[in-house]
Design a protein around this motif. Structure first.
Motif, PDB file in Angstrom:
ATOM      1  N   GLU A   1      19.384  16.612  73.882  1.00  0.00           N
ATOM      2  CA  GLU A   1      20.288  15.469  73.622  1.00  0.00           C
ATOM      3  C   GLU A   1      19.575  14.149  73.887  1.00  0.00           C
ATOM      4  O   GLU A   1      19.745  13.169  73.163  1.00  0.00           O
ATOM      5  CB  GLU A   1      21.510  15.555  74.551  1.00  0.00           C
ATOM      6  CG  GLU A   1      22.533  16.586  74.128  1.00  0.00           C
ATOM      7  CD  GLU A   1      23.725  16.619  75.078  1.00  0.00           C
ATOM      8  OE1 GLU A   1      24.611  17.441  74.844  1.00  0.00           O
ATOM      9  OE2 GLU A   1      23.751  15.838  76.062  1.00  0.00           O
TER      10      GLU A   1
ATOM     11  N   GLU B   1      17.133  13.297  71.113  1.00  0.00           N
ATOM     12  CA  GLU B   1      17.896  12.824  69.946  1.00  0.00           C
ATOM     13  C   GLU B   1      18.259  11.338  70.134  1.00  0.00           C
ATOM     14  O   GLU B   1      18.112  10.528  69.216  1.00  0.00           O
ATOM     15  CB  GLU B   1      19.174  13.680  69.814  1.00  0.00           C
ATOM     16  CG  GLU B   1      20.075  13.334  68.676  1.00  0.00           C
ATOM     17  CD  GLU B   1      19.461  13.584  67.294  1.00  0.00           C
ATOM     18  OE1 GLU B   1      18.575  14.435  67.193  1.00  0.00           O
ATOM     19  OE2 GLU B   1      19.883  12.893  66.350  1.00  0.00           O
TER      20      GLU B   1
ATOM     21  N   ASN C   1      15.834   9.377  67.811  1.00  0.00           N
ATOM     22  CA  ASN C   1      16.499   9.112  66.532  1.00  0.00           C
ATOM     23  C   ASN C   1      17.473   7.934  66.578  1.00  0.00           C
ATOM     24  O   ASN C   1      17.526   7.138  65.648  1.00  0.00           O
ATOM     25  CB  ASN C   1      17.212  10.372  66.043  1.00  0.00           C
ATOM     26  CG  ASN C   1      16.210  11.394  65.538  1.00  0.00           C
ATOM     27  OD1 ASN C   1      15.131  11.020  65.054  1.00  0.00           O
ATOM     28  ND2 ASN C   1      16.527  12.662  65.679  1.00  0.00           N
TER      29      ASN C   1
ATOM     30  N   ASP D   1      26.265   7.242  65.589  1.00  0.00           N
ATOM     31  CA  ASP D   1      25.775   8.351  66.416  1.00  0.00           C
ATOM     32  C   ASP D   1      26.663   8.633  67.636  1.00  0.00           C
ATOM     33  O   ASP D   1      26.258   9.371  68.543  1.00  0.00           O
ATOM     34  CB  ASP D   1      24.334   8.051  66.875  1.00  0.00           C
ATOM     35  CG  ASP D   1      23.345   8.166  65.726  1.00  0.00           C
ATOM     36  OD1 ASP D   1      23.779   8.520  64.609  1.00  0.00           O
ATOM     37  OD2 ASP D   1      22.145   7.891  65.918  1.00  0.00           O
TER      38      ASP D   1
END
Ligand SMILES: [Fe+2]
Length: 303
Positions: free
Chosen positions: A18, A21, A25, A231
């Protein structure tokens, strides 16, 4: 001479996948290495090997790295830290991936700061010959670089004195109770010409409030906010402006609960910059200028 710059922040995360990410990202940092259970990341505008280290197992700060120009200065800071009463230990080349010999100092408030002169040079994504203004494959918020960290201390005045007397930082802004009874609540300090490279606020010892990434301008802050919504990032405050430092900002949490910030604006400082003072009755305006309201989470959540 002060230290050169904030070099890296090393934090713990509860779930590495996590966290990767989020930092890779959503924020847009590049994964440089995965080694020994740690993940090393750099932002596209940074030339050193890494600026963020993630380590699985909990939440909160492991250490903050500051880059120093010379070995002589490193030895001077070590001696001064010892005279100040801090515990110091030598850090060997390679103990931190890609980082050379250094000195670890335990702050009066308990956080670990590491100083080093050498770190592997990777260069920026756009290079140093006829560079484009930004990389075409920029992801997420596209953060430029690590900018500063804010730590908490039961005695912020003591930590302010440490950063000034030992590491050569100067004070850009101070938040005090009132001029007639000037107890320090927070201090914003710089080592180069930024508005701040470290800040310290009254709170529990050995904790981190947040660390921040630089973005180019207000429109990039808004763009980051859009990415956070896409997100499902947990946003704490903003987009808004600070009174203190005049920066524009969003505070948000990584999936483990470490608070991050995207930051831009402010002013330049330098060795002749006069310290700005804020008083506690204007605290909310100092922190969140526009709404003049500070949520309870902002003043109580440290990691
Ligand atoms: Fe900040």
């Amino acid at each position: 001479m002060p230290v050169n710059k904030i070099g890296f922040v090393h934090i713990r995360v509860t779930d590495m996948d996590e966290a990767v990410e989020h930092y890779s990202n959503t924020l847009g940092q590049e994964i440089v290495s995965r080694e020994g259970g740690k993940v090393y990341l750099k932002a596209w505008d940074e030339f050193d090997h890494h600026s963020v280290v993630l380590e699985e197992g909990g939440v909160g700060l492991v250490k903050i790295g500051y880059k120093v120009d010379t070995v002589d200065e490193l030895a001077t800071y070590e001696k001064r830290a010892q005279s100040f009463g801090c515990t110091t230990t030598r850090v060997s080349n390679g103990e931190n991936l890609a980082v050379g010999d250094g000195v670890a100092i335990t702050l009066p408030s308990g956080q670990r700061v590491e100083l080093y002169t050498e770190i592997e040079y990777l260069g920026t994504q756009t290079g140093t010959l006829n560079p484009d203004p930004w990389p075409r494959d920029m992801r997420g918020a596209g953060v430029h670089r690590l900018d500063h960290a804010l730590i908490s201390a039961d005695d912020p005045a003591m930590v302010e004195r440490f950063f000034g007397e030992v590491l050569g930082f100067r004070i850009s802004e101070r938040l005090i109770t009132d001029p007639g009874n000037p107890v320090l609540i927070g201090t914003w300090m710089f080592c180069g010409q930024k508005a701040h490279d470290i800040a310290v606020v009254k709170g529990p010892d050995n904790k981190l409030h947040h660390f921040a990434y630089w973005l180019e301008d207000w429109s990039q802050i808004l763009h980051a906010g859009d990415v956070f919504a896409m997100d499902d990032v947990s946003v704490d405050v903003g987009p808004t402006r600070h009174g203190i430092t005049r920066g524009k900002t969003i505070y948000f949490f990584d999936p483990s609960g470490n608070r991050n910030e995207v930051f831009t604006g402010g002013y330049i400082t330098g060795s002749d910059f006069p310290t700005i003072t804020w008083t506690a009755d204007q605290l909310a305006k100092g922190i969140i200028y526009i709404s003049r309201e500070v949520n309870e989470r902002f003043t109580t959540v440290f990691t």
